[in-house]
Design an enzyme around this catalytic site. Structure first.
Site, short mmCIF file in Angstrom:
data_model
loop_
_atom_site.label_atom_id
_atom_site.label_comp_id
_atom_site.label_asym_id
_atom_site.label_seq_id
_atom_site.Cartn_x
_atom_site.Cartn_y
_atom_site.Cartn_z
N GLY A 210 25.09 18.08 -16.23
CA GLY A 210 23.75 17.68 -16.66
C GLY A 210 22.67 18.53 -16.03
O GLY A 210 21.68 18.91 -16.69
N GLU A 227 23.04 11.68 -20.99
CA GLU A 227 23.78 10.44 -20.81
C GLU A 227 24.87 10.71 -19.78
O GLU A 227 25.91 11.28 -20.09
CB GLU A 227 24.38 9.98 -22.14
CG GLU A 227 23.35 9.62 -23.20
CD GLU A 227 22.47 8.45 -22.80
OE1 GLU A 227 22.92 7.64 -21.95
OE2 GLU A 227 21.36 8.32 -23.33
N CYS A 262 31.98 5.65 -18.67
CA CYS A 262 30.80 5.73 -17.80
C CYS A 262 30.23 4.36 -17.46
O CYS A 262 29.54 4.21 -16.46
CB CYS A 262 29.72 6.61 -18.45
SG CYS A 262 29.21 6.05 -20.10
#
Length: 494
Positions: A210, A227, A262
């Site tokens: 990310g 996300e 997650c």
């Protein structure tokens, strides 16, 4: 136009990956500039095509996920296909209202006027999906992008190769390839993708990647939705119904891709008076769900690959962790199998308590009560999800008020993901931005402010040269003293 079409044909048949990726982006940008993706009819046609894909190719999707993760057909349908179907149906049902301008009233300063918020597509979007739910986490962001009128490049995860190949095969059969493309591959392809100038990047994965994506996006000031993940805690207090609570925790942990999710529970904070009972009931629940030998259960997914298997075994085999295993711990490297494993009273400084687990290991930590649980969670990175089990409404509200997380569920786990009216996303280390339902449409849209002004209605005090008299008029208008402003305008008050 003929020359551009020939260039596009050459682009889409070149084998050089760098040229191929750069060419696709040019090709899609040309499509967006033509206005092809803006009309409701085009968006609706693509969503209908995607819905047909989901319905007609259910068996193909199930086979691919079984190959990649040994997911059962039941788990694939419930957690992948059905969620994408419902998201697609909702977008088709609400598309016209989502696209409609939202009226906004003018103000005294702009009278007479009216305002509107007009959603428009951001442009060409890159969707980078992940391996643990390799189908739904690819398709659902695409639904939002298509509904918003964007062109899309989908980069499926190479770690789930069967699903990646299936998406690359099926999407051109059901969707408009002049605006929607799939790029397969690994690091070279994603590196080339991130060098392009996008109008939106949507990434699902881990925080390490990310950061790389956000850094790449910053070069072009490209907006991103990340996300990510993190350690999702569970708190159980002494008022909770333990049998109900631990069934819901167990299915959220092991029945949900064997912990490779997650939003799966990462660790349990149990009030100390009930902690031993939590361990006992959880062990009973695991046996009830997966049998005395979970390796024979068809309802337990396997670890995705050897790298992640070894990563999990390293967490488990830490000398400070080994003695804390109270259930499970069995493993079979050849079959990428790790049993549902419960650990009790684990030291807080070991890797299993400092790193995201993302697998079938579940530590249980004793706390004295809600205050200690809140302190424990808030001292760490903000989680993507937090789960609270209590029948005390004051405790539930305290947790909701004091714990910052992407989402909170009271008395269950993971169900926030399936409610389209709730935004799904993280905060801080667990992500930025949100999607699902209209939030998906919004994340791929620019909400353009438009003010419609009439030619009449000018107040001369607005224009230079400015005087104290004009300032009084403007002040009266802005403070709501309309009578005073009128008198000033008529010269009846100085």
């Amino acid at each position: 136009m003929a020359a551009e079409e020939e260039e596009d044909r050459q682009i889409l048949t070149k084998s050089d990956s760098s040229f191929f990726v750069e060419g696709i982006v040019r090709h899609l940008r040309r499509t967006v500039r033509s206005g092809k993706t803006k009309p409701e009819a085009w968006r609706r046609l693509q969503l209908q095509g995607l819905l047909r894909l989901l319905v007609e190719r259910e068996e193909d999707i199930s086979r691919a996920l079984a190959q990649d993760l040994r997911k059962s057909a039941y788990e694939t349908y419930i957690f992948e296909i059905s969620l994408a179907v419902e998201e697609c149906k909702l977008a088709l049902k609400k598309l016209r209202s989502w696209m409609a301008p939202q009226k906004v009233a003018g103000t005294v300063a702009t009278f007479p006027s009216s305002g509107a918020i007009v959603p428009e597509p951001l442009g060409v979007a890159l969707v980078i999906s992940t391996w643990n739910f390799p189908f739904v986490l690819a398709v659902n962001p695409m639904i939002g992008a298509i509904a918003a009128g964007c062109a899309v490049v989908l980069k499926p995860s190479e770690i789930a190769p069967a699903t990646s190949a299936l998406l690359a095969k099926l999407i051109p059969l059901y969707l408009d390839t002049s605006a929607i493309q799939v790029v397969e591959g690994g690091v070279p392809e994603i590196t080339t993708l991130l060098q392009q100038n996008w109008d939106k990047i949507f990434y699902t994965g881990n925080s390490k990647v990310g950061r790389i994506i956000m850094a790449a996006a910053s070069k072009h000031l490209t907006p991103v939705t990340l996300e990510l993940g993190g350690k999702c805690p569970v708190y159980i207090d002494s008022t909770a119904n333990l049998k109900v609570a631990l069934r819901r925790i167990a299915v959220g942990k092991w029945g949900n891709n064997n912990g490779q999710a997650c939003i799966a529970p990462d660790y349990i904070l149990a009030e100390d008076s009930i902690a031993p009972r939590v361990v006992d009931v959880l062990k009973e629940t695991i046996v009830e769900f997966f049998g005395k030998d979970p390796k024979t259960s068809k309802d337990l997914s396997r670890i995705v690959n050897q790298f992640h298997f070894q990563r999990l075994m390293d967490l488990l085999n830490d000398s400070r962790t080994l003695g804390k295993i109270v259930h499970g711990g069995e493993q079979d490297a050849a079959n990428l199998y790790i049993a549902p494993t419960v650990l009790y009273d684990v030291p807080l400084n070991v890797p299993i308590m400092t790193e995201e687990i993302f697998g079938p290991l579940l530590p249980i930590i004793k706390v004295k009560g809600a205050a200690e649980a809140i302190a424990f969670i808030t001292e760490r990175s903000k989680p993507l999800a937090f789960y609270v089990f209590t029948t005390d409404k004051k405790i539930a509200q305290l947790m909701v008020s004091e714990v910052s997380a992407g989402g909170i569920v009271v008395n269950d786990t993971c169900l926030q993901f399936v409610v389209p009216g709730l935004p799904f996303g993280g905060v801080g280390e667990s992500g930025t931005g949100a999607y699902h339902g209209k939030f998906s449409f919004d994340t791929f849209s620019n909400h353009k402010a438009v003010l419609y002004r009439q030619e009449v209605g000018d107040v001369y005090a607005r224009y230079p040269p400015h005087t104290k008299h004009k300032q009084k008029i403007i002040k009266s208008l802005l403070t709501g003293d309309f009578l005073g402003a009128t008198l000033l305008l008529l010269g009846w008050r100085q």
